[in-house]
Design an enzyme around this catalytic site. Sequence first.
Site, mmCIF file in Angstrom:
data_model
loop_
_atom_site.group_PDB
_atom_site.id
_atom_site.type_symbol
_atom_site.label_atom_id
_atom_site.label_comp_id
_atom_site.label_asym_id
_atom_site.label_seq_id
_atom_site.Cartn_x
_atom_site.Cartn_y
_atom_site.Cartn_z
ATOM 1 C CG ASP A 1 79.259 23.135 40.079
ATOM 2 O OD1 ASP A 1 79.401 21.799 39.787
ATOM 3 O OD2 ASP A 1 79.843 23.806 40.982
ATOM 4 C CE LYS B 1 81.612 22.917 44.237
ATOM 5 N NZ LYS B 1 80.549 21.982 43.669
#
Length: 291
Positions: free
Chosen positions: A118, A82
């Site tokens: 997220d 990420k």
Amino acid sequence: MRVDTRAGVDRPRPRRQHAHRAAVLGYPVDQSLYPVMHRAAYTAMGLEWTYTAVECEEPGLEQLIGSLDGSWAGLSLGMPLKRAALPLIDEVSDLAMDVGGVNTVVFRDGRSYGENTDVHGFLAALHEADVHALGSAVILGGGTAACSALAAVRELGVKEPAVVVREPSRAAEAHAAAGRLGMAVDVYSFGQLDSLLHGAGLVISTLPAGAADSYAAAIVHSRAAIFDVVYSAFPTRLAKAAGFAGSTVVDGLTLLTYQAARQVQLMTGREDVPVRAMREAAQAELARRAG
């Protein structure tokens, strides 16, 4: 606004093809629930797409992304990819830059776009549990998930959340993200947790399964809503105790489902994403693994 992370870099544009491929990258990646959820979505949406799990460590990420042709619609990224992906993507959303991580890459017209779903997952899961506005929040843990949690509680009105970690050094990532998000954040040790819980509207545990169990009694006594990001070993002792006490409990599978649903929406460009079918597919896979 998006941040162009690769300004001035010339790249050959792939020949236009019909995009129909996607994958989750990570190491290890064999336990990811993304494949069953994405595939369930494609089936319900009538798409003949493929979604695979590909083992990829940080050193090989740039080469892998550079090797993809125009048949690829997008990628889902796990940790530590990420953060590693940020400089490798043509344009990154402001939110992903602020949080410090991209978990979704979308390929369109020869360029790559980085997003963070997220935060969307946190917010959608909280809204589903009827948690819409907060005055205070306590976040357990200071890693990547905590950074997304910070962005989510900011959207719900929390101006100065408390971050609780075992050692102050473990909050460096969250502290940096809070600064980028324009938030003030106070960092505490677990020895100070009891005093923080009085009046807390929400406690988010971003800790691994079982790590919050020893604090369950104190957390549940606060009567705050509980969000435990664990999904593979759910319900945890914390979630069970909160449920018995009548507190609002939000689970990690709901978070993961909404994360994945937003990914499908971004990759396909369609709004009719079947969240229920994706959640049921994930539940069935977890039951299969447990059985």
